[in-house]
Design a protein around this motif. Sequence first.
Motif, PDB file in Angstrom:
ATOM      1  N   PHE A  67       0.838  -1.191   0.000  1.00  7.45           N
ATOM      2  CA  PHE A  67       0.000   0.000   0.000  1.00  7.45           C
ATOM      3  C   PHE A  67       0.885   1.258   0.000  1.00  7.45           C
ATOM      4  O   PHE A  67       1.894   1.316   0.699  1.00  7.45           O
ATOM      5  N   GLY A  68       0.477   2.258  -0.761  1.00  5.66           N
ATOM      6  CA  GLY A  68       1.280   3.469  -0.924  1.00  5.66           C
ATOM      7  C   GLY A  68       1.564   4.179   0.394  1.00  5.66           C
ATOM      8  O   GLY A  68       2.672   4.686   0.602  1.00  5.66           O
ATOM      9  N   THR A  69       0.593   4.180   1.282  1.00  8.03           N
ATOM     10  CA  THR A  69       0.762   4.878   2.571  1.00  8.03           C
ATOM     11  C   THR A  69       1.947   4.326   3.360  1.00  8.03           C
ATOM     12  O   THR A  69       2.581   5.044   4.131  1.00  8.03           O
ATOM     13  N   LEU A  99       4.753   3.617   2.320  1.00 14.25           N
ATOM     14  CA  LEU A  99       6.016   4.233   1.883  1.00 14.25           C
ATOM     15  C   LEU A  99       6.471   5.354   2.803  1.00 14.25           C
ATOM     16  O   LEU A  99       7.649   5.679   2.865  1.00 14.25           O
ATOM     17  N   GLN A 100       5.517   5.945   3.527  1.00 16.48           N
ATOM     18  CA  GLN A 100       5.910   7.043   4.415  1.00 16.48           C
ATOM     19  C   GLN A 100       6.569   6.535   5.701  1.00 16.48           C
ATOM     20  O   GLN A 100       7.143   7.314   6.469  1.00 16.48           O
TER      21      GLN A 100
END
Lengths: 400, 83
Positions: free
Chosen positions: A372-374, A376-377
Motif C-alpha cells: 500500500f502506498g501509505t 512508503l511514508q
Amino acid sequence: MILCMDMDAFFASVEQAANPNLRGKPIAVIGSRERTVVVTCSYEARALGVKTGMSKYEAMKVCPSIVLVTTTNRIYTHVSTEITKFLKTITPKVEVYSIDEAFLDIDEDEHDITSIAYMIKSHVKSNFNITCSIGVGPNKLVAKMATGVHKPDGFYMVEPDEAMEFMDSFELGKIWGIGRKLSGKFRNMGIFTTADVRQLGEERLCEMFGINGSRIFQMAHGLYSDSVDQTEKPVKSIGHSMTMPHNLKTREEAAGYLLQLSEMVSSRARRNGYSGKTLHVVIRDAERQDVGKRRTFGFFTSATHHIYEIAMSIFDEIWSGEDIRLLGVSLGSLVPSCVTLSNMMDDFQGWADVYDVIDEINTKYGKESVSFGTVLQCKRRGAKTISPAWRPDGTRNIKF
Amino acid sequence: MLLNLHERVSVGAVFESSPNPVWFSLHGEKIVVKEVCYRWKEREGNDIIHKFTITDGFNVFELSFSALDACWYLEAMDEGDGK
C-alpha cells in the motif's frame, strides 16, 4: 532419551563466523541502527558485563569497546533451516523449539547417543563455523537443563536414575518453565530447590497452583510428560509489532505503521490460510507503558483493509495523544483453511482479486514488491527482529 | 566500518554445485579471494540469491550472485575497524 541442541550465542556467533573482523571481539547484535535493545551478544561481551535486553546505550556504557552489529536475519534463518534439515536426517522426531534450539527423540537401542551428539556438534562447527551445546536426558526438561551445564560448546548427559539429583543442583528460578514470578513466590515461602518442592508435597502444590501443582511436583522429581512434538501446534493468533525508529506524535504517522502491520498480519494469514475475528492492538508510550484493547467483530477476515479499519478504530479509542514508541496488531480467534478477503459490507467487491494479484506479484518478485502506498511514508519497514516463536516452516515462519 | 554498496561487479568464479568466487574486480583492481568466510542463500521471489562473505586477507567483502539474472554484486565492504 531426549537430546536438546542449543546454539551458543547464536546470532552473535554467526556474525563472528561470517565476518573475521568481528572474531574475538565483544559484539552485540541489535535490532536496528536506531534505538533498540541487545538481542544477543558474544561471549567476549558477556564477560565484560553486556547482557541481552540492555539498550544499546547501556551496552556501550558497560563496554565502550563493544561493536554493535545489526541483525542479518536471513543468515540466521538460513543456518537454522539447514541445521534443522540435518537433524531430520538423524531422526524424524525433531521438535524445533526456537530458531536456535531443537529437541530430538533418540532411540538408545538403535543409536549411540553420545556419538550422535558429537556428530551434530561436528557438523555445526564444520559447516557453519559456530558451536552448540548439547544436553541429553530422559525427558525434555532434563535435557534442556543439561545443555547449560558445560556451555559454550558443551555436552552433558544425565542418566534417568540421576535426573532427580541433577534437578536438585539448580535454584528454582533457573529451572526451565519456572518463571521469575513463580520462583519469587516459592522464595517467599522459604523454598529454594526442587528438594524443598518435593517436601512440600503434591497436595499442597495443587492447592496453591491448581493443575500446575502436579506438573511442578513432577518436575521436582526430574519428570516431564511432554514428549518431542514434531507437528506444528496450531497458532492461536497471528501478530506483529514494531518499535518505531522515533516516537510517533501524530495519528497520520501511526496510521501508516498500523497499515503496514495490518498488511504483515494479513499477508501471513493469507499465506497460511487463516481468518480471525478478534483483533488486539497495543500501543507502548515513550515511558514504555503499554495500553491495549481487544475487539471481537461479527465476521471472519484475513483482509488487510478489514484489519486496518478495525485497528484504526481501536487505536482511536485507546490513544490518548502520548508519544508512541511501539505499535502491535494481532489477529486472534483463528480458523484454519479459511481465507476471507471480502464480505457483503464492503463497498468495493473486488478486494479478493486485488489480494490475489498482490500475492502473485510478491511471490514472483519478492516480499513487499507491491504494497500500500501509505506504507512508503514509514521510515521502518518490515519485521526486523526474529520472534522466539520463529520456525523454519509453517505459520510461525516469517520471511525476512 | 561497514560500507553498503550494492555495486555490480565482474567476478571470476568456479561453478560446481554452487558458485564459488575466486576473484572480483573493484574499480579496475583485481581482488583475489583468499578465503570464503561464509555462504548462505536468500530467496527473493522466484530468484535465489547466493551470498558470500569473503576476504582478500585485509578487508571483508559481501558478494551476491543472483541465480535468475546471473549477475554478481558487491553488497558491502568492511574495512576492519568494526561494523
